[in-house]
Design a protein around this motif. Structure first.
Motif, mmCIF file in Angstrom:
data_model
loop_
_atom_site.group_PDB
_atom_site.id
_atom_site.type_symbol
_atom_site.label_atom_id
_atom_site.label_comp_id
_atom_site.label_asym_id
_atom_site.label_seq_id
_atom_site.Cartn_x
_atom_site.Cartn_y
_atom_site.Cartn_z
ATOM 1 N N ARG A 283 -10.755 -0.217 11.907
ATOM 2 C CA ARG A 283 -10.961 1.134 11.427
ATOM 3 C C ARG A 283 -9.720 1.606 10.638
ATOM 4 O O ARG A 283 -9.025 2.558 11.040
ATOM 5 C CB ARG A 283 -11.239 2.071 12.606
ATOM 6 N N PRO A 284 -9.426 0.932 9.512
ATOM 7 C CA PRO A 284 -8.201 1.249 8.769
ATOM 8 C C PRO A 284 -8.173 2.671 8.230
ATOM 9 O O PRO A 284 -7.086 3.214 7.992
ATOM 10 C CB PRO A 284 -8.212 0.221 7.629
ATOM 11 N N TRP A 285 -9.325 3.293 8.037
ATOM 12 C CA TRP A 285 -9.354 4.661 7.501
ATOM 13 C C TRP A 285 -8.799 5.677 8.494
ATOM 14 O O TRP A 285 -8.477 6.802 8.128
ATOM 15 C CB TRP A 285 -10.787 5.037 7.102
ATOM 16 N N GLU A 286 -8.684 5.272 9.749
ATOM 17 C CA GLU A 286 -8.130 6.170 10.745
ATOM 18 C C GLU A 286 -6.607 6.073 10.831
ATOM 19 O O GLU A 286 -5.984 6.884 11.549
ATOM 20 C CB GLU A 286 -8.745 5.889 12.117
ATOM 21 N N GLY A 287 -6.023 5.094 10.152
ATOM 22 C CA GLY A 287 -4.574 4.904 10.192
ATOM 23 C C GLY A 287 -3.913 5.133 8.848
ATOM 24 O O GLY A 287 -4.556 5.550 7.876
ATOM 25 N N ASP A 288 -2.639 4.860 8.806
ATOM 26 C CA ASP A 288 -1.843 4.960 7.579
ATOM 27 C C ASP A 288 -0.953 3.730 7.546
ATOM 28 O O ASP A 288 0.076 3.671 8.227
ATOM 29 C CB ASP A 288 -1.017 6.243 7.580
ATOM 30 N N ASN A 289 -1.381 2.722 6.778
ATOM 31 C CA ASN A 289 -0.768 1.395 6.822
ATOM 32 C C ASN A 289 0.597 1.391 6.134
ATOM 33 O O ASN A 289 0.700 1.542 4.918
ATOM 34 C CB ASN A 289 -1.697 0.386 6.154
ATOM 35 N N ALA A 290 1.666 1.210 6.913
ATOM 36 C CA ALA A 290 3.035 1.212 6.375
ATOM 37 C C ALA A 290 3.270 0.024 5.441
ATOM 38 O O ALA A 290 3.984 0.148 4.440
ATOM 39 C CB ALA A 290 4.043 1.200 7.520
ATOM 40 N N ILE A 291 2.666 -1.117 5.749
ATOM 41 C CA ILE A 291 2.842 -2.289 4.888
ATOM 42 C C ILE A 291 2.230 -2.042 3.523
ATOM 43 O O ILE A 291 2.797 -2.395 2.481
ATOM 44 C CB ILE A 291 2.224 -3.538 5.544
ATOM 45 N N GLU A 292 1.069 -1.415 3.495
ATOM 46 C CA GLU A 292 0.415 -1.163 2.209
ATOM 47 C C GLU A 292 1.230 -0.202 1.346
ATOM 48 O O GLU A 292 1.243 -0.316 0.114
ATOM 49 C CB GLU A 292 -0.995 -0.611 2.437
ATOM 50 N N LYS A 293 1.915 0.747 1.960
ATOM 51 C CA LYS A 293 2.794 1.636 1.190
ATOM 52 C C LYS A 293 3.851 0.818 0.439
ATOM 53 O O LYS A 293 4.114 1.032 -0.747
ATOM 54 C CB LYS A 293 3.486 2.640 2.114
ATOM 55 N N ILE A 294 4.452 -0.100 1.175
ATOM 56 C CA ILE A 294 5.490 -0.919 0.557
ATOM 57 C C ILE A 294 4.898 -1.847 -0.492
ATOM 58 O O ILE A 294 5.473 -2.033 -1.574
ATOM 59 C CB ILE A 294 6.270 -1.698 1.643
ATOM 60 N N LEU A 295 3.734 -2.424 -0.197
ATOM 61 C CA LEU A 295 3.111 -3.332 -1.162
ATOM 62 C C LEU A 295 2.745 -2.596 -2.453
ATOM 63 O O LEU A 295 2.902 -3.149 -3.553
ATOM 64 C CB LEU A 295 1.867 -3.975 -0.559
ATOM 65 N N ASP A 296 2.279 -1.368 -2.347
ATOM 66 C CA ASP A 296 1.938 -0.596 -3.543
ATOM 67 C C ASP A 296 3.184 -0.346 -4.396
ATOM 68 O O ASP A 296 3.139 -0.461 -5.626
ATOM 69 C CB ASP A 296 1.298 0.741 -3.150
ATOM 70 N N LEU A 297 4.287 0.012 -3.739
ATOM 71 C CA LEU A 297 5.537 0.232 -4.475
ATOM 72 C C LEU A 297 5.996 -1.047 -5.168
ATOM 73 O O LEU A 297 6.370 -1.043 -6.343
ATOM 74 C CB LEU A 297 6.618 0.751 -3.513
ATOM 75 N N ILE A 298 5.950 -2.155 -4.439
ATOM 76 C CA ILE A 298 6.397 -3.429 -4.995
ATOM 77 C C ILE A 298 5.523 -3.840 -6.176
ATOM 78 O O ILE A 298 6.024 -4.308 -7.209
ATOM 79 C CB ILE A 298 6.391 -4.521 -3.903
ATOM 80 N N GLU A 299 4.226 -3.653 -6.054
ATOM 81 C CA GLU A 299 3.322 -4.053 -7.134
ATOM 82 C C GLU A 299 3.600 -3.241 -8.403
ATOM 83 O O GLU A 299 3.587 -3.785 -9.516
ATOM 84 C CB GLU A 299 1.874 -3.876 -6.699
ATOM 85 N N THR A 300 3.896 -1.972 -8.258
ATOM 86 C CA THR A 300 4.234 -1.153 -9.429
ATOM 87 C C THR A 300 5.523 -1.645 -10.077
ATOM 88 O O THR A 300 5.608 -1.772 -11.302
ATOM 89 C CB THR A 300 4.385 0.320 -9.017
ATOM 90 N N LEU A 301 6.517 -1.926 -9.269
ATOM 91 C CA LEU A 301 7.793 -2.413 -9.808
ATOM 92 C C LEU A 301 7.622 -3.768 -10.492
ATOM 93 O O LEU A 301 8.213 -4.020 -11.548
ATOM 94 C CB LEU A 301 8.832 -2.511 -8.695
#
Length: 387
Positions: free
Chosen positions: A217-235
């Motif tokens: 149920r990922p919609w109930e959480g806030d994935n810390a790894i995905e935050k970092i992955l999104d930043l890295i992908e932009t960079l």
């Protein structure tokens, strides 16, 4: 014509050149045992396991260097009480010597047998033989054999024990007001080439927080790894690695999560960014902090360094280039460096650095080596330049 060859003891020559009669006489000499002297000093330095985390060994190697230089009537400044001590010896009581010969004498860890120097097929093997205790050995023997030149040319010597972990002691030394006119650092420019430029860098740590949830149920959480992955992908999109001379973005670590079926609430990452271009370094860091702020990611910067550039037209390096051509018999070749050295600390203050080293290899590896015959050749370069 009769040729007479005279071998004169080193101590006599040093005394002679301080005698008033020496002003009327020109005497040319060569130390027939200089190669042996340098090898013995190098072996002694290698035998001390001066890994930065070994405080006792770091103090031991600085004490050894001080014992070698103390009889030369130099002004010695040192701090032996800290974990990573350093030593500066200058001809005059000054913080602004004309030339500073700098060497770090700390090394990366290695098996115990690497701390015994051995010779094989014209090469000298051992931890630090190439990176970069050979330079310290040459500096020590040069100081012992050319005290007169050291005084007249206003030469200083710097030895540090924390370059392999960032070189913070050099920043402390510069903060104390040390400002040499130029610095010689034999820590790059392999195979007698001169380092034309070196990349500056940022080493950053990222830390993100989120909210745990069940993996189904990922919609109930806030994935810390995905935050970092999104930043890295932009960079990675904005700073792509194309050519090795471009800015390079390396993801050197990602960590987070404790169970396969749980959304992680904490995550960390490490990024290494390097560039020859100071403006690009600034753009990267500004963009990184902008993205991090928008995502609630904390950025810490344990390592950073300015890019280094060798200005071959500078009046401060012309005598070195001329000496190089006399000794080597050819114009120098130039090379780029993608790693960092203590030169970056001096570059921050606009102090020019000269970086070149002889033939060697296996830096940080178990087969680290330097070409034995290049030791005296390197010493002779110092003599041609400064004596």
């Amino acid at each position: 014509m009769t040729l007479i060859f005279i071998i004169i003891h080193q101590s006599f020559v040093q005394h002679f050149f301080h005698h008033p009669f020496a002003a009327c006489v020109k005497l040319s000499y060569t130390w027939v045992d200089m190669q042996q002297n340098i090898e013995q000093t190098l072996a002694r330095l290698i035998a001390i396991p001066s890994v930065p985390t070994n405080a006792d060994a770091c103090r031991e190697i600085i004490e050894y260097i001080r014992s070698e230089l103390a009889p030369l009537d130099l002004h010695i400044t040192t701090d032996i009480t800290v974990k990573n001590p350093w030593l500066i010896a200058t001809a005059k009581d000054t913080k602004t010597p004309k030339t500073l010969l700098a060497a770090h004498v700390d090394v990366v860890p290695g098996d115990p047998d690497l701390f015994t120097m051995r010779r094989d097929n014209g090469r000298l093997y051992g931890r630090g033989a190439y990176d970069m205790k050979f330079a310290a050995a040459c500096f020590i023997e040069f100081a012992k054999s050319h005290t007169g030149a050291i005084m007249s040319q206003d030469i200083g010597f710097l030895f540090s024990t924390d370059e392999e972990i960032g070189g913070a002691s050099i920043l402390q030394i510069l903060d104390q007001g040390w400002r040499p006119e130029r610095v010689f650092i034999p820590d790059g420019g392999e195979d007698w080439r001169i380092e034309a430029r070196a990349k500056g860098f940022f080493g950053v740590n990222l830390s993100a927080s989120g909210q745990t949830a069940h993996g189904s149920r990922p919609w109930e959480g806030d994935n810390a790894i995905e935050k970092i992955l999104d930043l890295i992908e932009t960079l990675r999109h904005e700073f792509p690695n194309k050519e090795r001379t471009d800015g390079t973005l390396a993801i050197t670590g990602i960590s987070g999560g404790t169970a396969v079926n749980q959304i992680p609430s904490e995550a960390t990452a490490m990024i290494d960014f390097r560039s020859f271009d100071a403006d690009e370094l600034t753009r990267f860091y500004e963009r990184l902090t902008e993205l991090a702020s928008a995502s609630g990611i904390i950025v810490t910067t344990p390592q950073m360094g300015a890019p280094v550039s060798f200005d071959r037209t500078s009046p401060l390096v012309q005598d070195f280039l001329q000496a190089y051509m006399r000794v080597r018999g050819t114009a120098p070749e130039y090379i780029d460096s993608f790693g960092g050295t203590d030169a970056r600390h001096f570059a921050k203050f606009g102090i020019p650095t000269i970086i070149t080293e002889p033939r060697g290899g296996g830096r940080h590896a178990s087969n680290e080596w330097i070409m034995a015959e290049d030791l005296e050749a390197y010493y002779n370069l110092l003599v041609a330049w400064l004596a």
